[in-house]
Design a protein around this motif. Structure first.
Motif, PDB file in Angstrom:
ATOM      1  N   LEU A 154       0.828  -1.211   0.000  1.00  0.00           N
ATOM      2  CA  LEU A 154       0.000   0.000   0.000  1.00  0.00           C
ATOM      3  C   LEU A 154       0.863   1.263   0.000  1.00  0.00           C
ATOM      4  O   LEU A 154       0.525   2.251  -0.663  1.00  0.00           O
ATOM      5  N   GLN A 155       1.948   1.255   0.744  1.00  0.00           N
ATOM      6  CA  GLN A 155       2.818   2.435   0.789  1.00  0.00           C
ATOM      7  C   GLN A 155       3.394   2.763  -0.589  1.00  0.00           C
ATOM      8  O   GLN A 155       3.644   3.929  -0.900  1.00  0.00           O
ATOM      9  N   LEU A 156       3.601   1.751  -1.403  1.00  0.00           N
ATOM     10  CA  LEU A 156       4.141   1.974  -2.749  1.00  0.00           C
ATOM     11  C   LEU A 156       3.073   2.435  -3.732  1.00  0.00           C
ATOM     12  O   LEU A 156       3.399   2.807  -4.870  1.00  0.00           O
ATOM     13  N   ARG A 157       1.814   2.416  -3.302  1.00  0.00           N
ATOM     14  CA  ARG A 157       0.710   2.791  -4.181  1.00  0.00           C
ATOM     15  C   ARG A 157      -0.192   3.802  -3.470  1.00  0.00           C
ATOM     16  O   ARG A 157      -1.369   3.526  -3.215  1.00  0.00           O
ATOM     17  N   PRO A 158       0.321   4.969  -3.121  1.00  0.00           N
ATOM     18  CA  PRO A 158      -0.483   5.960  -2.380  1.00  0.00           C
ATOM     19  C   PRO A 158      -1.700   6.429  -3.158  1.00  0.00           C
ATOM     20  O   PRO A 158      -2.664   6.912  -2.556  1.00  0.00           O
ATOM     21  N   GLU A 159      -1.692   6.267  -4.480  1.00  0.00           N
ATOM     22  CA  GLU A 159      -2.840   6.716  -5.273  1.00  0.00           C
ATOM     23  C   GLU A 159      -4.088   5.870  -5.004  1.00  0.00           C
ATOM     24  O   GLU A 159      -5.215   6.300  -5.323  1.00  0.00           O
ATOM     25  N   LEU A 160      -3.905   4.688  -4.416  1.00  0.00           N
ATOM     26  CA  LEU A 160      -5.053   3.835  -4.116  1.00  0.00           C
ATOM     27  C   LEU A 160      -5.804   4.295  -2.872  1.00  0.00           C
ATOM     28  O   LEU A 160      -6.960   3.916  -2.657  1.00  0.00           O
ATOM     29  N   LEU A 161      -5.143   5.070  -2.030  1.00  0.00           N
ATOM     30  CA  LEU A 161      -5.757   5.506  -0.779  1.00  0.00           C
ATOM     31  C   LEU A 161      -6.690   6.674  -1.041  1.00  0.00           C
ATOM     32  O   LEU A 161      -6.312   7.661  -1.659  1.00  0.00           O
ATOM     33  N   GLN A 162      -7.906   6.543  -0.553  1.00  0.00           N
ATOM     34  CA  GLN A 162      -8.913   7.557  -0.820  1.00  0.00           C
ATOM     35  C   GLN A 162      -8.954   8.598   0.292  1.00  0.00           C
ATOM     36  O   GLN A 162      -8.222   8.515   1.269  1.00  0.00           O
ATOM     37  N   GLY A 163      -9.835   9.559   0.120  1.00  0.00           N
ATOM     38  CA  GLY A 163      -9.888  10.698   1.025  1.00  0.00           C
ATOM     39  C   GLY A 163     -10.279  10.346   2.448  1.00  0.00           C
ATOM     40  O   GLY A 163     -10.761   9.265   2.749  1.00  0.00           O
ATOM     41  N   MET A 164     -10.080  11.305   3.324  1.00  0.00           N
ATOM     42  CA  MET A 164     -10.325  11.137   4.746  1.00  0.00           C
ATOM     43  C   MET A 164     -11.821  11.011   5.031  1.00  0.00           C
ATOM     44  O   MET A 164     -12.650  11.646   4.389  1.00  0.00           O
ATOM     45  N   GLU A 165     -12.157  10.181   6.010  1.00  0.00           N
ATOM     46  CA  GLU A 165     -13.543  10.019   6.463  1.00  0.00           C
ATOM     47  C   GLU A 165     -13.584  10.284   7.963  1.00  0.00           C
ATOM     48  O   GLU A 165     -13.413   9.364   8.769  1.00  0.00           O
TER      49      GLU A 165
END
Length: 335
Positions: A154-165
């Protein structure tokens, strides 16, 4: 270029870790943990001895443990895959530290140390003749490797992480509790397997009648140090039943706590990512519970037992990923 290489390498390393976990469970469940009584080779050879002369040489070196080719190959195939996994984690470590781009370095460093310790646990599993606490630690080490590799992926793919909830912030304490409960239940399952207690109770929902009067807590959770050989267990039947009963009670607690968290997360999440993680957690939890029941009803069929071990690893991985997402959103909210 290096970043793309790391991304691909992390994916293949996760897949290989899953294979190693499956092979480890298969090796343990086919009683092949001492299929090769030495380490890292097998009866003094780099592979299982097959010719008559080598078999005679092997059995002369280890007269107390005659060669069983099926068990020996199970053990050595597991070691070959585990050794390859170690090399891949070493590659991740060196590329992360010496590559020509900025990459996370903490997790690769932890992974490198952990895989070395995991190799030591593998050696001690053999040299200490399946000492239960070492067998359980080896299992937990493999699951921890999988979870940390998942976080690194996941750290290598930060674009997969969505906005804050922000509304999910209040679920973080329950997420921590759920992760701890799942980890403890897995450890208890490892203790059950390491002490050959998986078939100590064959009736549902808890155990055979009178189980409460036969509890032996002191013996069940003693390390039992000092034995020459732990293969097939050294505990009494009552102690094994005690371990099994606690594992079943733990399964009920895990089902309730994790099920509640999955439901609350699905209800309160707004993004597709968190909703999908909540559904995945619930599905994996249900599958794990069904596999556990089938282990009892069908008297521990091999493929079902291996699947129970593998799905347990994925249950922990799913919880760790969810907790990582929640903690990340909390940090973003604080800043």
């Amino acid at each position: 270029m290096n970043k793309t290489l790391l991304q691909k390498l992390s994916t293949w390393t996760i897949l290989l870790t899953m294979v190693v976990i499956i092979l480890g469970a298969y090796t343990r469940l086919t009683d092949a943990g001492l299929g090769c009584p030495d380490w890292p080779g097998c009866y003094g050879f780099i592979k299982v001895p097959m010719t008559e002369s080598r078999i005679a040489q092997a059995e002369m070196a280890f007269p107390e443990r005659p060669l069983e080719p099926f068990k020996a190959w199970n053990e050595m195939i597991h070691r070959y895959f585990a050794g390859t996994l170690g090399l891949m984690i070493a590659a991740i470590f060196f590329i992360s530290w010496f590559g020509k781009f900025s990459a996370p370095r903490l997790l690769p460093s932890v992974l490198a140390v952990l895989v070395i310790f995991q190799a030591a646990l593998g050696a001690w599993t053999v040299t200490l003749s399946l000492l239960p606490i070492v067998v359980m630690a080896h299992l937990m080490g493999g699951f921890t490797l999988l979870c940390l590799l998942g976080l690194y992926w996941l750290q290598l793919r930060p674009e997969l992480l969505q906005g804050m909830e922000p509304q999910l912030h209040k679920l973080k304490p329950l997420a921590v509790l759920t992760t701890v409960v799942v980890a403890l239940q897995i450890a208890l399952g490892g203790w059950t397997a390491a002490n050959y207690a998986a078939l100590a109770c064959l009736e549902l929902p808890i155990c055979e009648p009178g189980w409460a009067s036969r509890l032996e807590l002191g013996e069940a959770f003693s390390l039992h140090l000092g034995y020459d050989d732990y293969e097939f267990g050294v505990m009494s039947q009552d102690a094994r039943q005690t371990i099994h009963v606690f594992h079943r009670i733990g399964a009920g607690i895990t089902l309730l706590v994790t099920g509640l968290f999955s439901w609350l997360l699905w209800q309160q999440a707004k993004t597709d990512l968190m909703k999908k993680l909540a559904l995945a957690l619930g599905a994996i939890l249900l599958l794990q519970f069904i596999l556990g029941v089938l282990n009892i009803v069908l008297h521990l069929p091999l493929l079902n037992a291996v699947a129970h071990n593998f799905v347990g690893a994925n249950l922990l991985l799913c919880m760790v990923v969810i907790l990582y997402q929640l903690r990340r959103r909390t940090r973003e909210q604080e800043t």
